[in-house]
Write a protein that holds these residues in place. Sequence first.
Motif, mmCIF file in Angstrom:
data_model
loop_
_atom_site.group_PDB
_atom_site.id
_atom_site.type_symbol
_atom_site.label_atom_id
_atom_site.label_comp_id
_atom_site.label_asym_id
_atom_site.label_seq_id
_atom_site.Cartn_x
_atom_site.Cartn_y
_atom_site.Cartn_z
ATOM 1 N N LYS A 440 34.427 45.237 3.589
ATOM 2 C CA LYS A 440 33.092 45.413 4.156
ATOM 3 C C LYS A 440 32.750 46.891 4.294
ATOM 4 C CE LYS A 440 32.300 41.173 6.815
ATOM 5 N NZ LYS A 440 32.002 40.632 8.180
ATOM 6 N N ASN A 444 29.738 48.882 2.360
ATOM 7 C CA ASN A 444 28.704 49.622 3.079
ATOM 8 C C ASN A 444 28.608 51.053 2.575
ATOM 9 O OD1 ASN A 444 26.700 50.001 5.102
ATOM 10 N ND2 ASN A 444 28.201 51.031 6.373
ATOM 11 N N SER A 460 23.797 46.295 8.179
ATOM 12 C CA SER A 460 23.360 44.896 8.143
ATOM 13 C C SER A 460 23.098 44.434 6.715
ATOM 14 C CB SER A 460 22.103 44.710 9.008
ATOM 15 O OG SER A 460 21.055 45.550 8.561
ATOM 16 N N LEU A 461 22.501 45.313 5.898
ATOM 17 C CA LEU A 461 22.255 44.979 4.490
ATOM 18 C C LEU A 461 23.566 44.771 3.745
ATOM 19 C CD1 LEU A 461 20.501 44.732 1.940
ATOM 20 C CD2 LEU A 461 20.570 47.233 1.758
ATOM 21 N N SER A 462 24.509 45.689 3.920
ATOM 22 C CA SER A 462 25.783 45.589 3.194
ATOM 23 C C SER A 462 26.601 44.392 3.676
ATOM 24 C CB SER A 462 26.584 46.884 3.333
ATOM 25 O OG SER A 462 26.919 47.130 4.680
ATOM 26 N N ASP A 463 26.489 44.030 4.954
ATOM 27 C CA ASP A 463 27.188 42.834 5.446
ATOM 28 C C ASP A 463 26.675 41.586 4.740
ATOM 29 O OD1 ASP A 463 28.748 44.281 7.155
ATOM 30 O OD2 ASP A 463 27.600 43.804 8.968
ATOM 31 N N ALA A 464 25.357 41.518 4.556
ATOM 32 C CA ALA A 464 24.764 40.368 3.867
ATOM 33 C C ALA A 464 25.195 40.333 2.398
ATOM 34 C CB ALA A 464 23.245 40.415 3.974
ATOM 35 N N ILE A 465 25.217 41.506 1.750
ATOM 36 C CA ILE A 465 25.632 41.584 0.344
ATOM 37 C C ILE A 465 27.101 41.219 0.203
ATOM 38 C CG2 ILE A 465 26.031 43.185 -1.570
ATOM 39 C CD1 ILE A 465 23.496 44.659 -0.713
ATOM 40 N N HIS A 466 27.937 41.695 1.125
ATOM 41 C CA HIS A 466 29.368 41.381 1.066
ATOM 42 C C HIS A 466 29.594 39.884 1.258
ATOM 43 C CE1 HIS A 466 33.628 41.209 2.320
ATOM 44 N NE2 HIS A 466 33.758 42.288 1.558
ATOM 45 N N ARG A 467 28.822 39.290 2.147
ATOM 46 C CA ARG A 467 28.967 37.849 2.409
ATOM 47 C C ARG A 467 28.610 37.036 1.170
ATOM 48 N NH1 ARG A 467 26.483 38.096 6.723
ATOM 49 N NH2 ARG A 467 24.379 37.496 6.034
ATOM 50 N N LYS A 468 27.593 37.476 0.427
ATOM 51 C CA LYS A 468 27.155 36.726 -0.752
ATOM 52 C C LYS A 468 28.030 36.993 -1.979
ATOM 53 C CE LYS A 468 22.248 36.272 0.456
ATOM 54 N NZ LYS A 468 22.195 34.812 0.318
#
Length: 477
Positions: A440, A444, A460-468
């Motif tokens: 993560k 980021n 927050s953006l990178s957390d969403a990208i990492h999750r997907k």
Amino acid sequence: KEEMVTSRQNENSCFIGDFDVETFSHVAWEVSKGIADIHNNGVSHNNITADNIIIKMNKDDGSISIRIIDLGQASVLVEQDNKADKIKKDLCSLGLVLFELFVGIDPFQSKDLVFGRADFVSSGNKPSVPVVGTEGSNGVSQSNEELKSLLMSKAPLIVSTIIFNLMEGNHYQSAEEVDLDFYTILTDPGYYLHSTNSRFGINLFGTQINVLRGREKEMSMLMDIYNRVSRFDGVSELVLVSGYSGAGKSALVQNIRDPVQCFGGIFICGKFEQLQEMEPLSAITTMFADLWKDLLKRDKNTFLQIKAAIEESLGSELNVLASVIPSLRQIVDIRIEETPNTGGIEAQNRLKHTFRLLVRAIAASLPALVIFLDDLQWADHVSLYLFESLITDTECTSLLLIGSYREHEVNDTHPLAAILRKIQRKQIRTTKIKVNSLSKEDTNELISGIIQTPPHLTQSLSDAIHRKTSGNAMFVL
């Protein structure tokens, strides 16, 4: 109807009225043209500031004209008298003025600066924290990244990129180039949407190309191995890089190309393709085309040295390789007398022998030769045979052989697995590097670098990208 203003209306800010971004871009174009005119007349201004730029604006028709004043520090541009440096300093000053134009503050308005605008411009150096810095709301001098974020919040991305490239002394060699880019923005903005590179090499999206994230340990391992191979005679090593598709195996290995060449070595690469599995030696052929391109960039003595070494080592046996590796004819003089058959055992043994001689000759002429064979899971059986023969050649010195493959596509019965077991039995010094998904934190950092925004704002953006994407580097990008 007309308003005459300097581009700075008070001591702390640059403000020319409540205008839109297009108007500001028009002003930037006119200022760039004015500086280009000064340079084209053989003069450098040497004191470009917001106070020395008069802007004339017609409120009826929206026309804008500018006048650059205070040529008291100007000097004649003479080729023998650091002409390029003087132009560069004017361009740097232009970048600072344009920053102030769009943001509304002078990046040098800070109590914490080590030295001021005049010292920075006269130094001719690129700005670095806290040289280009401004005091933020908390009284702390802002970093370059924060200044970029501030500029990007006020100006379009392409304009922000141009301005910061000017401030950092990147890309631009003349004011005419800046003039042309701003003219294109105003007259043909779609150009930048459909072109991957501008006329002058601007990195439009501010991305940090060739910067790996989360691979510091692996990069360090590769460079340590290269240093070991290049410093000790008689040493050759194998590196196996594995990981899932899109993890960044190729990018990791390709990232050592520049340091290898910087230290005098040669890095050549061949990539196997899934649809070419039935085409023998496709990656080997590509690899030696890469060698030819590398040699073209080197001095004539190095080229002649490698050419002589190849001719002396192989002699008439060059004919065996000529039709298999056509690019060899660009390096040495070869008269093709036969087209070797790569299918029979005897033909393969002869090919193996001559191939070894070729690689020995090249490696012996260099601090080290790095051969990278990518996507070995798709390699044909002849290429795998040569891959094994290279690393098991006890007479070959200063060779670093790197192979990458998708581990999930290579099971125990795969031809590559059988070759690797044979190499292991011969106790060849081998390093295995597994390229995992990005964490993560690394994701980021990558996203922050791509969009040139401080990491705490991209979390927050990178957390969403990492999750997907589960941190798969290719999917993240």
